[in-house]
Scaffold this motif. Structure first.
Motif, PDB file in Angstrom:
ATOM      1  N   ASP A   9      -9.098   9.769   2.007  1.00 29.58           N
ATOM      2  CA  ASP A   9      -7.919  10.317   1.341  1.00 29.58           C
ATOM      3  C   ASP A   9      -6.682   9.426   1.502  1.00 29.58           C
ATOM      4  N   THR A  10      -6.775   8.370   2.270  1.00 28.59           N
ATOM      5  CA  THR A  10      -5.618   7.532   2.533  1.00 28.59           C
ATOM      6  C   THR A  10      -5.637   6.243   1.726  1.00 28.59           C
ATOM      7  N   PHE A  11      -6.724   5.508   1.752  1.00 23.46           N
ATOM      8  CA  PHE A  11      -6.791   4.201   1.098  1.00 23.46           C
ATOM      9  C   PHE A  11      -7.771   4.190  -0.074  1.00 23.46           C
ATOM     10  N   GLY A  41      -2.292  -3.209  -3.230  1.00 22.10           N
ATOM     11  CA  GLY A  41      -1.560  -1.953  -3.369  1.00 22.10           C
ATOM     12  C   GLY A  41      -2.311  -0.957  -4.221  1.00 22.10           C
ATOM     13  N   ASN A  42      -1.592   0.028  -4.696  1.00 19.44           N
ATOM     14  CA  ASN A  42      -2.187   1.084  -5.509  1.00 19.44           C
ATOM     15  C   ASN A  42      -2.776   0.491  -6.787  1.00 19.44           C
ATOM     16  N   VAL A  92       0.839  -1.188   0.000  1.00 20.11           N
ATOM     17  CA  VAL A  92       0.000   0.000   0.000  1.00 20.11           C
ATOM     18  C   VAL A  92       0.882   1.248   0.000  1.00 20.11           C
ATOM     19  N   HIS A  93       0.546   2.192  -0.830  1.00 22.09           N
ATOM     20  CA  HIS A  93       1.242   3.485  -0.956  1.00 22.09           C
ATOM     21  C   HIS A  93       2.675   3.372  -1.467  1.00 22.09           C
ATOM     22  N   CYS A  94       2.989   2.337  -2.188  1.00 27.64           N
ATOM     23  CA  CYS A  94       4.339   2.210  -2.750  1.00 27.64           C
ATOM     24  C   CYS A  94       4.434   2.959  -4.067  1.00 27.64           C
ATOM     25  N   GLU A 104       9.589   7.234  -7.018  1.00 24.33           N
ATOM     26  CA  GLU A 104       9.185   7.097  -5.621  1.00 24.33           C
ATOM     27  C   GLU A 104       9.705   5.774  -5.078  1.00 24.33           C
ATOM     28  N   ASP A 127      -7.279   4.438  -3.191  1.00 23.78           N
ATOM     29  CA  ASP A 127      -6.763   3.899  -4.439  1.00 23.78           C
ATOM     30  C   ASP A 127      -6.207   2.487  -4.256  1.00 23.78           C
ATOM     31  N   THR A 128      -6.639   1.797  -3.215  1.00 23.17           N
ATOM     32  CA  THR A 128      -6.098   0.476  -2.907  1.00 23.17           C
ATOM     33  C   THR A 128      -6.938  -0.605  -3.585  1.00 23.17           C
ATOM     34  N   TYR A 164     -11.171   7.157   6.126  1.00 25.26           N
ATOM     35  CA  TYR A 164      -9.872   7.150   5.459  1.00 25.26           C
ATOM     36  C   TYR A 164      -9.992   7.377   3.954  1.00 25.26           C
TER      37      TYR A 164
END
Length: 169
Positions: free
Chosen positions: A119-121, A77-78, A50-52, A157, A123-124, A117
């Motif tokens: 804005d956090t998850f 993940g994304n 997640v968020h990689c 990134e 796009d998972t 959440y």
């Protein structure tokens, strides 16, 4: 159930306390920054990423670039579809070619969003690569196996292996 000793973890940002706590739980910590280039070695493997950065997903795909290996891989993940939507196709194909090539061989399901959440998850997704879909891809897809380099990539990134070594010296 998967025994904790069969769970391998790596994050270049793990603190010594975090590493000690994870070790105390019986989890296996990888000591080398593989930059996402971790092969499944013939075993079904779940990658929680997640968020990689896109380069980590691209490297993971490259290091498992065969129908046999990718069909044993699941990634949380994304969203790959989100990556495709947000990037110009020429950038996706130039910098993240393995993501671009595998899109037609990927099944992806977005995880439900949680109001707390958003804005956090948001796009998972869960990604998997059914063998029958992978076998439908053209042979040219599988023939190109050049290691990703990222020289022209402006938004890399990833904490590279040499970046970490330089930071520690």
């Amino acid at each position: 159930q998967v025994p904790p000793a069969r769970c391998a973890l790596f994050d270049p940002a793990f603190s010594a306390r975090e590493a000690a706590a994870l070790g105390a739980l019986g989890l296996r910590l990888l000591t080398e920054n593989e930059e996402g280039k971790h092969g499944v070695g013939g075993s079904a493997t779940l990658f929680y990423m997640v968020h990689c950065g896109k380069a980590l997903y691209n490297n993971l795909l490259w290091s498992n670039w065969s129908p046999a290996a990718l069909s044993k891989l699941v990634i949380i993940g994304n969203s790959f579809r989100g990556i495709e939507e947000r990037l110009l196709s020429r950038i996706l194909e130039r910098d993240y070619s393995y993501i671009a090539k595998i899109l037609k061989g990927t099944e992806e399901v977005a995880l439900p969003s949680h109001p707390r959440y958003l804005d956090t998850f948001n796009d998972t997704s869960v990604h998997w690569f059914p063998l029958d879909k992978l076998q439908e891809l053209s042979p040219e897809v599988w023939n190109f196996v050049e290691e990703p380099r990222y020289q022209d990539c402006e938004d890399l990134e990833i904490i590279r292996n040499q970046d970490r070594a330089a930071a520690q010296s």
